[in-house]
Design an enzyme around this catalytic site. Structure first.
Site, PDB file in Angstrom:
ATOM      1  N   LYS A 115      39.119   1.044 -39.335  1.00  0.00           N
ATOM      2  CA  LYS A 115      38.007   0.154 -39.705  1.00  0.00           C
ATOM      3  C   LYS A 115      38.542  -1.225 -40.081  1.00  0.00           C
ATOM      4  CE  LYS A 115      34.755   3.506 -41.655  1.00  0.00           C
ATOM      5  NZ  LYS A 115      34.076   3.920 -42.880  1.00  0.00           N
TER       6      LYS A 115
ATOM      7  N   HIS B 127      36.854  28.533 -18.197  1.00  0.00           N
ATOM      8  CA  HIS B 127      37.196  27.995 -16.879  1.00  0.00           C
ATOM      9  C   HIS B 127      37.798  26.602 -16.983  1.00  0.00           C
ATOM     10  CE1 HIS B 127      35.102  31.334 -14.786  1.00  0.00           C
ATOM     11  NE2 HIS B 127      34.531  31.404 -15.981  1.00  0.00           N
TER      12      HIS B 127
ATOM     13  N   GLU C 278      38.539  16.148 -41.398  1.00  0.00           N
ATOM     14  CA  GLU C 278      38.546  15.087 -42.404  1.00  0.00           C
ATOM     15  C   GLU C 278      38.939  15.619 -43.773  1.00  0.00           C
ATOM     16  OE1 GLU C 278      35.522  11.580 -41.112  1.00  0.00           O
ATOM     17  OE2 GLU C 278      34.986  12.565 -42.969  1.00  0.00           O
TER      18      GLU C 278
END
Ligand code: PA5
Length: 446
Positions: free
Chosen positions: A422, A308, A287
């Site tokens: 948003k 793995h 951010e």
């Protein structure tokens, strides 16, 4: 106590001359933090927080936590992004990812409001059944949809369970000191409130009430955590020497590597308890730096688990990555591998060895392998998983992030990009005021 930087596995990729070249830029970026002359300087409150915080509120947090410990079995923390990641990271790092399942005399702590999953929320409601519950809703803006929706649901639950008056005593709001919907609601309903300071953004807020209240409830020594951050501030903020300041040196390496095409940084830990710390770190760097078409992509792995899964890619995939290994020097626990007189599995060469010794060797083996595969590794060593170490690490990475961001040429303290989804979501959900946008989005969906 300190975070030590080890350069053995990165110096072959970044010659000293490159660090020399970038040093004046790191110094200039550091200076912007010191004299508050960079972009977003209004959000530098975290810089002096370890020595300059509201002592009265701090004591109130500790006293409130003691009350909460006595009155609830489950402490539900509602928040998203910077309003929950730091607290969860600290809880798992200092205590354990299995904190809720382990025997203890403190409440279980659950985090919600960080997704919009019906299943996740329903699970938590089921966990709360028949148990005493307190809620801490954390939102600086007070308007973020995910926590606001979860809070509405938990508010209803508490009112139904305890009645309006008692419910209000079980709700604690951490939010802006004066503004926002949550502050207004809290004042109206009589919830006890704690403050997220104006000059501290969500992702830099773990050492404020955002982190302190849930951590104190979990029995974490928040004074020691603040002390660790204070030590980091003393050791790192005022040392301008890139040669000896591990924090500035880390910022120098990551910027030099980025300019050399290593655009993805993977934070590596060999300790599963650090997984949420890695998530906190990813938000902090993602951010802060990902803007204006720039920024290192932060990723993370837990080894040897992820050797793995992502191990193959790291060893032989696209060579645009480097790793930062967070090495915890002392394991909190001792587990010794037993001897087997029959040696059925052929593992007696490890009998009597501590698991942490095997883990350390896995790390060294991987460092060499990844270096041989063309992946630079910066190693950051911290003593242990104590409160003080956590506080130190938080400050270390916050300062390095600010210096790195300024070196990259971005404002490390805003997050304009988070708004895009948003607004679209508000429009699609039918929030009043977003009608035009909704029409446009619906047209695009046809
Ligand atoms: O770092 C940030 O600013 C964000 O991640 C916020 O913390 C997150 O969006 C939650 O915002 P708020 O605390 O306003 O609900």
């Amino acid at each position: 106590m300190a975070v030590k930087i080890s350069e053995k596995f990165v110096s072959g990729f970044v010659p000293a001359s490159e660090i020399g070249k970038i040093t004046p830029e790191i110094e200039a970026a550091h200076q912007k933090v010191l004299d508050k002359s960079g972009e977003g300087a209004d959000f530098l409150g975290w810089r002096d927080l370890p020595v300059d915080y509201d002592r009265n509120e701090f004591e109130r947090i500790i006293a409130t936590a003691e009350r909460i410990k006595k009155s609830c079995d489950v402490f539900v923390v509602i928040g998203i992004g910077g309003s929950y990641l730091g607290a969860r990271a600290a809880l798992e790092f200092i205590k354990s990812p299995s904190y809720n399942s382990l025997k203890k005399d403190t409440p279980d702590v659950y985090f919600t409001g960080n997704s919009i999953s019906s299943s996740a929320l329903a699970d938590l409601l089921a966990i709360c059944e028949g148990r005493d519950v307190c809620v801490n809703v954390v939102s600086k803006s007070g308007t973020t949809t995910e926590p606001a929706v979860a809070f509405r649901i938990f508010r209803d639950l508490l009112v139904e369970k305890y009645g309006k008056e008692e419910a209000a005593k079980r709700i604690f709001a951490t939010t802006d000191k004066a503004r926002g919907a949550l502050k207004g609601l809290s004042d109206r309903m009589g919830y006890e409130t704690f403050v997220i300071p104006d000059d501290i953004g969500g992702r830099y807020s773990v050492l404020t009430a955002v982190g302190l209240l849930p951590l104190a409830v979990a029995g974490i020594d928040v004074r020691a955590m603040m002390k660790g951050a204070e030590t980091a501030r003393e050791e790192l903020l005022f040392n301008r020497d890139v040669a000896t300041n591990a924090c500035l040196r880390y910022a120098a390496y990551r910027n030099a590597l980025y300019r050399d095409g290593k655009v993805t940084e993977i934070l590596v830990s060999y300790e599963p308890a650090a997984q949420m710390f890695c998530e906190w770190w990813k938000q902090l760097y993602g951010e802060s730096e990902g803007k204006d078409g720039r920024g290192l992509l932060p990723d993370s792995v837990i080894f040897s688990t992820d050797l793995h899964s992502l191990g193959q890619y790291i060893q032989e995939g696209l060579r645009n990555i480097f790793e930062t290994v967070l090495k915890i020097n002392r394991s909190s626990d001792t587990v010794v591998i037993p001897n087997d007189p029959e040696n059925v599995d052929g593992l007696n060469f490890l009998a009597g060895r501590e698991l942490s010794w095997v883990n350390d060797n896995a790390m060294t083996a991987t460092l060499f392998a990844h270096n041989d595969g063309g992946v630079p590794n910066v190693v950051l060593e911290v003593e242990d998983r104590s409160e003080a170490s956590f506080g130190y690490l938080v400050y270390f990475f916050e300062l390095a992030c600010a210096v790195s961001g300024y070196t990259l040429g971005v404002n490390p303290f805003n997050q304009p990009g988070v708004e895009a989804y948003k607004k679209n979501m508000f429009a699609l959900l039918g929030k009043p005021g977003y009608e035009d946008m909704r029409e446009k989005l619906e047209a695009r969906m046809k």
